[in-house]
Design a protein around this motif. Structure first.
Motif, mmCIF file in Angstrom:
data_model
loop_
_atom_site.group_PDB
_atom_site.id
_atom_site.type_symbol
_atom_site.label_atom_id
_atom_site.label_comp_id
_atom_site.label_asym_id
_atom_site.label_seq_id
_atom_site.Cartn_x
_atom_site.Cartn_y
_atom_site.Cartn_z
ATOM 1 N N VAL A 1 3.647 -12.706 6.942
ATOM 2 C CA VAL A 1 4.857 -12.104 7.527
ATOM 3 C C VAL A 1 4.663 -10.635 7.857
ATOM 4 C CG1 VAL A 1 7.314 -11.614 7.138
ATOM 5 C CG2 VAL A 1 6.313 -13.743 6.285
ATOM 6 N N PHE A 2 4.038 -9.910 6.959
ATOM 7 C CA PHE A 2 4.089 -8.449 7.082
ATOM 8 C C PHE A 2 2.757 -7.793 7.476
ATOM 9 C CE2 PHE A 2 7.539 -9.469 4.083
ATOM 10 C CZ PHE A 2 8.585 -8.895 4.777
ATOM 11 N N VAL A 3 1.643 -8.445 7.181
ATOM 12 C CA VAL A 3 0.342 -7.791 7.372
ATOM 13 C C VAL A 3 -0.237 -8.167 8.735
ATOM 14 C CG1 VAL A 3 -1.988 -7.578 6.377
ATOM 15 C CG2 VAL A 3 -0.009 -7.780 4.886
ATOM 16 N N GLY A 4 -1.191 -7.376 9.178
ATOM 17 C CA GLY A 4 -1.846 -7.652 10.454
ATOM 18 C C GLY A 4 -1.367 -6.723 11.549
ATOM 19 N N PRO A 5 -1.977 -6.850 12.721
ATOM 20 C CA PRO A 5 -1.569 -5.967 13.824
ATOM 21 C C PRO A 5 -0.152 -6.287 14.287
ATOM 22 C CG PRO A 5 -3.096 -7.650 14.597
ATOM 23 C CD PRO A 5 -3.029 -7.799 13.118
ATOM 24 N N LYS A 6 0.446 -5.303 14.934
ATOM 25 C CA LYS A 6 1.798 -5.479 15.475
ATOM 26 C C LYS A 6 1.746 -6.567 16.556
ATOM 27 C CE LYS A 6 4.270 -1.445 15.721
ATOM 28 N NZ LYS A 6 4.855 -0.267 16.372
ATOM 29 N N LEU A 7 2.553 -7.615 16.430
ATOM 30 C CA LEU A 7 2.535 -8.686 17.436
ATOM 31 C C LEU A 7 3.465 -8.314 18.595
ATOM 32 C CD1 LEU A 7 2.599 -11.877 15.176
ATOM 33 C CD2 LEU A 7 0.639 -10.709 16.175
ATOM 34 N N PRO A 8 3.080 -8.676 19.825
ATOM 35 C CA PRO A 8 3.919 -8.303 20.980
ATOM 36 C C PRO A 8 5.363 -8.803 20.853
ATOM 37 C CG PRO A 8 1.817 -9.229 21.692
ATOM 38 C CD PRO A 8 1.857 -9.388 20.214
ATOM 39 N N GLY B 1 4.218 -12.080 11.741
ATOM 40 C CA GLY B 1 3.035 -11.275 11.426
ATOM 41 C C GLY B 1 3.268 -9.816 11.767
ATOM 42 N N GLY B 2 2.658 -8.943 11.013
ATOM 43 C CA GLY B 2 2.681 -7.515 11.315
ATOM 44 C C GLY B 2 4.026 -6.823 11.201
ATOM 45 N N LEU B 3 4.980 -7.437 10.523
ATOM 46 C CA LEU B 3 6.328 -6.847 10.489
ATOM 47 C C LEU B 3 6.412 -5.589 9.628
ATOM 48 C CD1 LEU B 3 8.743 -9.936 10.370
ATOM 49 C CD2 LEU B 3 8.222 -8.441 12.286
ATOM 50 N N ALA B 4 5.420 -5.383 8.763
ATOM 51 C CA ALA B 4 5.473 -4.189 7.907
ATOM 52 C C ALA B 4 5.407 -2.904 8.743
ATOM 53 C CB ALA B 4 4.330 -4.209 6.902
ATOM 54 N N HIS B 5 4.896 -3.007 9.984
ATOM 55 C CA HIS B 5 4.866 -1.818 10.851
ATOM 56 C C HIS B 5 6.277 -1.321 11.134
ATOM 57 C CE1 HIS B 5 0.578 -2.018 11.735
ATOM 58 N NE2 HIS B 5 0.713 -3.318 11.861
ATOM 59 N N ASN B 6 7.203 -2.267 11.327
ATOM 60 C CA ASN B 6 8.561 -1.887 11.714
ATOM 61 C C ASN B 6 9.585 -2.078 10.592
ATOM 62 O OD1 ASN B 6 7.471 -1.421 14.189
ATOM 63 N ND2 ASN B 6 8.229 -3.306 15.116
ATOM 64 N N MET B 7 9.263 -2.911 9.615
ATOM 65 C CA MET B 7 10.224 -3.191 8.531
ATOM 66 C C MET B 7 9.571 -2.837 7.190
ATOM 67 S SD MET B 7 11.789 -6.848 9.844
ATOM 68 C CE MET B 7 13.251 -6.802 8.819
ATOM 69 N N ARG B 8 9.315 -1.544 7.017
ATOM 70 C CA ARG B 8 8.557 -1.107 5.844
ATOM 71 C C ARG B 8 9.313 -1.356 4.547
ATOM 72 N NH1 ARG B 8 5.397 4.339 7.839
ATOM 73 N NH2 ARG B 8 4.361 3.295 9.548
ATOM 74 N N TRP B 9 10.606 -1.047 4.575
ATOM 75 C CA TRP B 9 11.377 -1.201 3.335
ATOM 76 C C TRP B 9 11.542 -2.670 2.967
ATOM 77 C CZ3 TRP B 9 12.014 2.221 -0.224
ATOM 78 C CH2 TRP B 9 11.973 3.578 0.106
ATOM 79 N N THR B 10 11.757 -3.521 3.968
ATOM 80 C CA THR B 10 11.873 -4.963 3.681
ATOM 81 C C THR B 10 10.560 -5.468 3.103
ATOM 82 O OG1 THR B 10 13.443 -5.181 5.493
ATOM 83 C CG2 THR B 10 12.436 -7.213 4.688
ATOM 84 N N ALA B 11 9.437 -5.006 3.669
ATOM 85 C CA ALA B 11 8.124 -5.401 3.145
ATOM 86 C C ALA B 11 7.966 -4.938 1.702
ATOM 87 C CB ALA B 11 7.017 -4.810 4.016
ATOM 88 N N PHE B 12 8.411 -3.717 1.441
ATOM 89 C CA PHE B 12 8.337 -3.163 0.080
ATOM 90 C C PHE B 12 9.166 -4.003 -0.895
ATOM 91 C CE2 PHE B 12 10.104 0.020 -2.988
ATOM 92 C CZ PHE B 12 8.931 0.236 -3.687
ATOM 93 N N PHE B 13 10.368 -4.355 -0.487
ATOM 94 C CA PHE B 13 11.235 -5.167 -1.359
ATOM 95 C C PHE B 13 10.625 -6.562 -1.571
ATOM 96 C CE2 PHE B 13 14.894 -2.495 0.447
ATOM 97 C CZ PHE B 13 14.795 -1.591 -0.603
#
Lengths: 111, 523
Positions: B453-460, B385-397
């Motif tokens: 996988v990508f949306v939501g708050p940044k998980l600890p 969850g929340g990976l789009a915060h740190n993996m923007r390009w992977t989320a985009f792809f």
């Protein structure tokens, strides 16, 4: 402009993109008149979980999404999941079954 | 020496020699090994492009091994081909390009993804061996060679799936795959033996000229259909796919998608080029259509309930195989009737177009899933969850791949699905409606996967996760660019890649004449 002829009509992604950009432009123009009431960090930013008060770390996981869909189709999913047993003997049994059907069909309808 | 004249054998020979040279080169270091594998596949890609261009411009290419001349298919005094002959037509060229691109990008992605593993000289050797086997399957004009190359792909693919020996799931998946691939291989061998016993020949074109559709020919056809549908992962023989794809390293999974599609190549080649109108096209076409519809329906149904990201992509991939079977199945069902020109050929083009689109977006999705598991250490959708915060390009792809597989415009999946819907609707509206509904469910599946996988708050647990390494990003970026370009300019892809492949299937006489006609001058 080159278009893809699909047999019944045509498709041009470039025309679609142009129309989509035009639509976004119109939406953006309208959005300038929207009320600007969003306040970051307040209750407004919390997820709505059927009216339950949010608790720390609470979120919607993958298993929660479409739970109702899967629950309603339990009768369909139960045998389907059972068929995917993970046992290689079962995999072979399916192949043999399909093979038998193909043999019967092709042999039975031979000209 | 005219190197281009030898391209058909070079696309097979170079990766084959490269595979055996890799362990030697690896002694010079990891960097030399990686660059060597990439160089070999880059060279092969250049040759594949040269082969495709020559085939699309001048028609089928033949290459005789061990003959008086590599262009003489019939030796002096003979009326039938006795040597091993490679034959590349529009369909072969189409698949050669897919294999070249996926294996090259797979090798590039592997340099970072597999860095932590030992024994990588074997990994790259198997990857090159798999490429050689796939190239061999699509360019050979010889039935026994087809079986040999099929076995090479089976051995190499099984080895690659089992490569991560530390994980029990890899060994188990590879074992299941090995059993089923062996069964499939033996069925093909039996079919080849039946045809050889009847006609005393192994050349596809010559067999196509002689074939009578006797009882034994029907048995051989049934064996081919079963074995190749099994390799393609058509439902209900698909169950090895969701086991093998998640267990393999991500770049291998991407190449495995192409390897699965080679099963479709074999099925199309046998049905159209070998048997043609001799088989009962309507019946065999309906068998292919039913396998396709089952694959679409069961594939999306099972994808809805998956919690493992790669397993979810694998099941939705099975559904996409269904679209390819459906499109070409409709073409086969109306072969030899006026409906072929009315909508059958268009359905075939849609099915074939979907093959290349599927190789691109499914490959992109697997690479994005690989990047997620590489950084986050899990593929469990409930934990991510929340990976789009740190993996923007992977989320985009991932968005691009997800939109393409769901058939959203303007991406490539939309164009091929549109052709399939429209042409299949003319054949049978119910089939088109099922295909359309499955696409809607696919969109829902990928919306859920992206959200999880990508949306939501940044998980600890993932707060320190970084974007994927540059080589992995590069491979994903190339695939994403191709997905977008193929979506924006589908007319060019259909005109220059897909139409020649569809015409090659329909024009059986051209396939036969390329072998039996080319040697007439020396007889």
């Amino acid at each position: 402009m080159e278009v893809l002829k699909t047999g019944s009509g045509f498709w041009s992604a470039l025309i679609w993109v142009a129309i989509a950009l035009g639509a976004f432009l119109i939406i953006w123009l309208f959005s300038r008149a929207f009320e600007r009431g969003y306040k970051r960090g307040t209750d407004q930013a919390d997820p709505f979980l059927s009216g339950n008060p949010p608790s720390p770390g609470q979120r919607v996981t993958a298993s929660d999404i479409y739970w109702g869909f899967v629950e309603a189709l339990k009768g369909y999913y139960r045998p389907l999941v059972r068929a995917h047993s993970g046992v290689v003997n079962d995999y072979l049994a399916w192949a043999i079954l399909v093979g038998a059907i193909v043999f019967v069909l092709l042999g039975g309808f031979m000209r | 020496m005219d190197i281009l004249a030898h391209v058909p054998i070079l696309v097979v020979g170079i990766p084959l020699l490269g595979a055996f040279a890799t362990p030697l080169i690896a002694r010079a270091g990891a960097r030399a090994r990686n660059w060597f594998a990439i160089f070999i596949l880059l060279l092969t890609t250049a040759l594949a492009i040269a082969l495709a261009v020559s085939v699309f411009q001048a028609g089928p290419r033949v290459y005789v091994l061990g003959g008086q001349s590599f262009g003489f298919t019939l030796p002096s005094g003979y009326f039938f081909p006795i040597r091993i002959i490679l034959e590349a037509d529009g369909l072969s060229a189409f698949f050669v390009l897919i294999i070249a691109v996926t294996t090259l990008l797979g090798a590039i992605y592997s340099t970072a993804f597999m860095r932590a593993h030992s024994g990588l000289e074997k990994y790259y050797a198997l990857l090159l061996l798999l490429a050689a086997g796939m190239f061999g399957m699509v360019v050979t004009g010889d039935a026994f060679n087809f079986f040999v190359f099929l076995e090479i792909t089976s051995i190499a693919a099984t080895g690659l799936v089992a490569f991560r020996t530390g994980r029990a799931e890899s060994g188990e998946a590879a074992f299941k795959m090995m059993v089923l691939y062996n069964i499939g291989g033996l069925l093909v061998l039996l079919a080849v033996a039946i045809l050889y016993g009847q006609y005393g020949a192994l050349n596809f074109a010559y067999l196509a000229k002689l074939i009578e559709y006797s009882l034994l020919d029907v048995v051989a056809l049934a064996l081919f259909v079963l074995a190749l549908a099994l390799k393609a992962g058509a439902v209900p023989m698909h169950m090895w796919v969701p086991d093998a794809y998640p267990a393999a390293p991500a770049p291998v999974t991407m190449v495995m998608v192409a390897n699965t599609q080679i099963g479709l190549y074999g099925l199309y080649r046998i049905c159209f080029s070998l048997y043609g109108l001799k088989l009962t096209p309507a019946l065999v076409g309906w068998i292919v259509i039913i396998l396709g519809i089952l694959s679409i329906f069961i594939g999306v149904s099972m994808a809805v309930i998956q919690r493992d990201l790669k397993r979810l992509i694998a099941y939705s991939g099975i559904a996409q195989i269904g679209y390819m079977l459906l499109g070409v199945g409709v073409g086969l069902a109306v072969l030899g009737t006026p409906a072929l020109d009315s909508y059958g050929l268009m359905a075939m083009k849609g099915g074939i177009f979907h093959i290349v689109n599927h190789a691109l977006y499914e490959g992109l999705l697997f690479l994005a899933a690989g990047a997620v598991s590489y950084r986050a250490g899990t593929r469990n959708l409930d934990q991510l969850g929340g990976l789009a915060h740190n993996m923007r390009w992977t989320a985009f792809f991932f968005i691009i791949g997800g939109a393409a597989i769901a058939g959203l415009p303007p991406f490539n999946g939309f164009a091929s699905k549109l052709i399939i819907y429209e042409s299949v609707f003319k054949f049978n509206p119910i089939l088109a409606v099922i295909a359309l509904l499955a696409s809607i469910i696919t969109l829902a599946i990928y919306a859920r996967a992206f959200q999880s996988v990508f949306v939501g708050p940044k998980l600890p647990a993932y707060k320190d996760v970084r974007e994927a390494p540059p080589s992995m990003m590069f491979a994903m970026a190339i695939l994403a660019a191709l997905v977008v370009l193929f979506g924006l300019f589908p007319d060019l892809v259909v005109r220059y890649l897909v139409s020649p492949a569809a015409q090659a299937l329909v024009n059986r006489a051209q396939y036969i004449e390329a072998i039996l006609g080319a040697g007439l001058g020396v007889r």
